[in-house]
Design a protein around this motif. Structure first.
Motif, PDB file in Angstrom:
ATOM      1  N   GLY A   1       0.894  -1.191  -0.007  1.00  0.00           N
ATOM      2  CA  GLY A   1      -0.091   0.040  -0.129  1.00  0.00           C
ATOM      3  C   GLY A   1       0.675   1.416   0.163  1.00  0.00           C
ATOM      4  O   GLY A   1       1.985   1.238   0.297  1.00  0.00           O
ATOM      5  N   VAL A   2       0.272   2.333  -0.423  1.00  0.00           N
ATOM      6  CA  VAL A   2       1.071   3.670  -0.539  1.00  0.00           C
ATOM      7  C   VAL A   2       0.142   4.663   0.019  1.00  0.00           C
ATOM      8  O   VAL A   2      -1.162   4.621  -0.108  1.00  0.00           O
ATOM      9  CB  VAL A   2       1.346   4.013  -1.873  1.00  0.00           C
ATOM     10  CG1 VAL A   2       0.104   4.225  -2.810  1.00  0.00           C
ATOM     11  CG2 VAL A   2       2.442   5.282  -1.898  1.00  0.00           C
ATOM     12  N   ALA A   3       0.677   5.577   1.115  1.00  0.00           N
ATOM     13  CA  ALA A   3      -0.024   6.450   1.678  1.00  0.00           C
ATOM     14  C   ALA A   3       0.400   7.716   1.870  1.00  0.00           C
ATOM     15  O   ALA A   3       1.630   7.925   1.782  1.00  0.00           O
ATOM     16  CB  ALA A   3      -0.223   5.705   3.208  1.00  0.00           C
ATOM     17  N   ILE A   4      -0.342   8.884   1.835  1.00  0.00           N
ATOM     18  CA  ILE A   4       0.117  10.160   2.178  1.00  0.00           C
ATOM     19  C   ILE A   4      -0.115  10.404   3.582  1.00  0.00           C
ATOM     20  O   ILE A   4      -1.497  10.017   4.126  1.00  0.00           O
ATOM     21  CB  ILE A   4      -0.729  11.230   1.225  1.00  0.00           C
ATOM     22  CG1 ILE A   4      -0.441  10.923   0.001  1.00  0.00           C
ATOM     23  CG2 ILE A   4      -0.254  12.622   1.784  1.00  0.00           C
ATOM     24  CD1 ILE A   4      -1.263  11.856  -0.977  1.00  0.00           C
ATOM     25  N   ALA A   5       0.836  10.841   4.482  1.00  0.00           N
ATOM     26  CA  ALA A   5       0.711  11.040   5.921  1.00  0.00           C
ATOM     27  C   ALA A   5       1.005  12.621   6.095  1.00  0.00           C
ATOM     28  O   ALA A   5       1.845  12.940   5.873  1.00  0.00           O
ATOM     29  CB  ALA A   5       1.634  10.284   6.778  1.00  0.00           C
ATOM     30  N   MET A   6      -0.062  13.083   7.145  1.00  0.00           N
ATOM     31  CA  MET A   6       0.268  14.693   7.191  1.00  0.00           C
ATOM     32  C   MET A   6      -0.248  14.871   8.621  1.00  0.00           C
ATOM     33  O   MET A   6      -1.151  14.135   9.353  1.00  0.00           O
ATOM     34  CB  MET A   6      -0.617  15.309   6.115  1.00  0.00           C
ATOM     35  CG  MET A   6      -2.260  15.315   6.536  1.00  0.00           C
ATOM     36  SD  MET A   6      -3.261  15.522   4.891  1.00  0.00           S
ATOM     37  CE  MET A   6      -3.141  13.975   3.974  1.00  0.00           C
ATOM     38  N   PRO A   7       0.248  16.203   9.150  1.00  0.00           N
ATOM     39  CA  PRO A   7      -0.233  16.415  10.363  1.00  0.00           C
ATOM     40  C   PRO A   7      -1.641  16.723  10.209  1.00  0.00           C
ATOM     41  O   PRO A   7      -2.076  17.371   9.185  1.00  0.00           O
ATOM     42  CB  PRO A   7       0.409  17.809  10.712  1.00  0.00           C
ATOM     43  CG  PRO A   7       1.599  17.569   9.781  1.00  0.00           C
ATOM     44  CD  PRO A   7       1.319  17.020   8.684  1.00  0.00           C
ATOM     45  N   SER A   8      -2.504  16.572  11.286  1.00  0.00           N
ATOM     46  CA  SER A   8      -3.983  16.693  11.358  1.00  0.00           C
ATOM     47  C   SER A   8      -4.571  18.102  11.075  1.00  0.00           C
ATOM     48  O   SER A   8      -5.565  18.424  10.272  1.00  0.00           O
ATOM     49  CB  SER A   8      -4.780  16.272  12.504  1.00  0.00           C
ATOM     50  OG  SER A   8      -4.417  17.048  13.675  1.00  0.00           O
ATOM     51  N   ILE A   9      -3.755  19.223  11.388  1.00  0.00           N
ATOM     52  CA  ILE A   9      -4.018  20.551  11.248  1.00  0.00           C
ATOM     53  C   ILE A   9      -4.031  20.796   9.672  1.00  0.00           C
ATOM     54  O   ILE A   9      -4.565  21.802   9.363  1.00  0.00           O
ATOM     55  CB  ILE A   9      -3.024  21.316  11.829  1.00  0.00           C
ATOM     56  CG1 ILE A   9      -3.142  22.718  11.730  1.00  0.00           C
ATOM     57  CG2 ILE A   9      -1.239  21.253  11.091  1.00  0.00           C
ATOM     58  CD1 ILE A   9      -2.403  23.896  12.754  1.00  0.00           C
ATOM     59  N   ARG A  10      -3.380  19.956   8.880  1.00  0.00           N
ATOM     60  CA  ARG A  10      -3.304  20.389   7.368  1.00  0.00           C
ATOM     61  C   ARG A  10      -4.297  19.506   6.622  1.00  0.00           C
ATOM     62  O   ARG A  10      -4.225  19.535   5.445  1.00  0.00           O
ATOM     63  CB  ARG A  10      -1.903  20.214   6.887  1.00  0.00           C
ATOM     64  CG  ARG A  10      -1.092  21.377   6.964  1.00  0.00           C
ATOM     65  CD  ARG A  10       0.210  21.606   6.070  1.00  0.00           C
ATOM     66  NE  ARG A  10       1.065  20.193   5.980  1.00  0.00           N
ATOM     67  CZ  ARG A  10       2.011  20.261   6.599  1.00  0.00           C
ATOM     68  NH1 ARG A  10       2.516  21.089   7.744  1.00  0.00           N
ATOM     69  NH2 ARG A  10       2.851  19.047   6.806  1.00  0.00           N
ATOM     70  N   PHE A  11      -4.984  18.697   7.250  1.00  0.00           N
ATOM     71  CA  PHE A  11      -6.021  17.668   6.480  1.00  0.00           C
ATOM     72  C   PHE A  11      -7.335  18.384   6.609  1.00  0.00           C
ATOM     73  O   PHE A  11      -7.886  18.904   7.502  1.00  0.00           O
ATOM     74  CB  PHE A  11      -6.129  16.454   7.395  1.00  0.00           C
ATOM     75  CG  PHE A  11      -7.150  15.552   6.934  1.00  0.00           C
ATOM     76  CD1 PHE A  11      -6.947  14.575   5.957  1.00  0.00           C
ATOM     77  CD2 PHE A  11      -8.366  15.418   7.694  1.00  0.00           C
ATOM     78  CE1 PHE A  11      -7.933  13.953   5.155  1.00  0.00           C
ATOM     79  CE2 PHE A  11      -9.522  14.656   7.043  1.00  0.00           C
ATOM     80  CZ  PHE A  11      -9.061  13.892   5.973  1.00  0.00           C
TER      81      PHE A  11
END
Length: 246
Positions: free
Chosen positions: A210-220
């Motif tokens: 699988g491939v995922a984009i992970a980010m701080p919740s503040i930028r979601f």
């Protein structure tokens, strides 16, 4: 979220990384270890010698080093991890550049999601590398994407003896993932972290990673999900295409 220490000890980091590689990917020569860590062969040899001394590695007669007794047995992944990394890294980097968020490649190992490699973005506030970590697959975005792409009977076989998993609830969530075409981890594994994941399939259509984009919740932001998923799907398709050429 866990961030890299401000004053990292490089030798400790290299040793831990090397132990992880031996455990999860199998035997390595000194030259291969040096290439993976980006250090000289002499430095790699010293690191391996110390791991042998402490029982984290063993040297075989053919001069390969393998995991020692200290490293706990880890569930094996059916995915071709080394080939996946080789093929995927350029596409992960391209995706990271396009979305300006960190990108992970993940495989399934039993009921765990194992992070193979990370293309870490350069933003000041970012999700750091997760390479080498394992987390419950049913909680991670890639883990759920892979599970959703598996035959339901295979998922049942994985979890039917797991006392901490409500199988009916998991089935419902995976049905939603299949309908959407992607999975989301909204702070299920770590406060302040959101990830979106899709499955990577082999030539027969079976999920292998699988491939995922992970980010701080503040930028979601939910209105950006369609764009992120298009980028993820394109990355997965490019990896699948290159895998077929191998």
């Amino acid at each position: 979220m866990k961030n890299k220490p401000p004053y990292p000890i490089a030798s400790v980091d290299h040793a831990l990384h090397l132990a992880t590689l031996l455990q999860q990917e199998g035997p390595l020569r000194v030259s291969e270890a040096a290439d993976r860590l980006g250090v000289s062969p002499s430095t790699a040899h010293r690191l391996l010698s110390m791991l042998v001394y402490r029982g984290f590695a063993e040297q075989r007669p053919d001069r390969y080093y393998e995991a020692g007794d200290v490293l706990r047995p880890a569930a094996a992944s059916r995915a071709p991890v080394a080939l996946l990394r080789e093929v995927a890294v350029p596409h992960l980097n391209a995706l990271m550049t396009a979305v300006q968020e960190s990108v992970n490649l993940v495989v399934l190992a039993g009921t765990e999601a194992r992070f193979v490699t990370t293309a870490e973005c350069t933003q000041t506030l970012r999700v750091g590398s997760r390479a080498g970590r394992t987390l419950p697959a049913r909680l991670t975005s890639c883990g759920k994407a892979i599970l959703a792409a598996m035959p339901p009977d295979d998922v049942t076989a994985l979890y039917e003896d797991a006392d901490d998993v409500e199988l009916a609830s998991l089935r419902r969530e995976l049905t939603l993932v299949r309908k959407r075409g992607f999975a989301i981890n909204d702070q299920s594994t770590e406060a302040g972290l959101v990830a979106l994941g899709v499955a990577i399939r082999d030539a027969k259509g079976c999920p292998i990673a699988g491939v995922a984009i992970a980010m701080p919740s503040i930028r979601f932001h939910r209105d950006r999900i369609p764009g992120w998923i298009r980028a993820l799907a394109g990355c997965a398709a490019d990896i699948e295409h290159d895998l077929e050429l191998q």
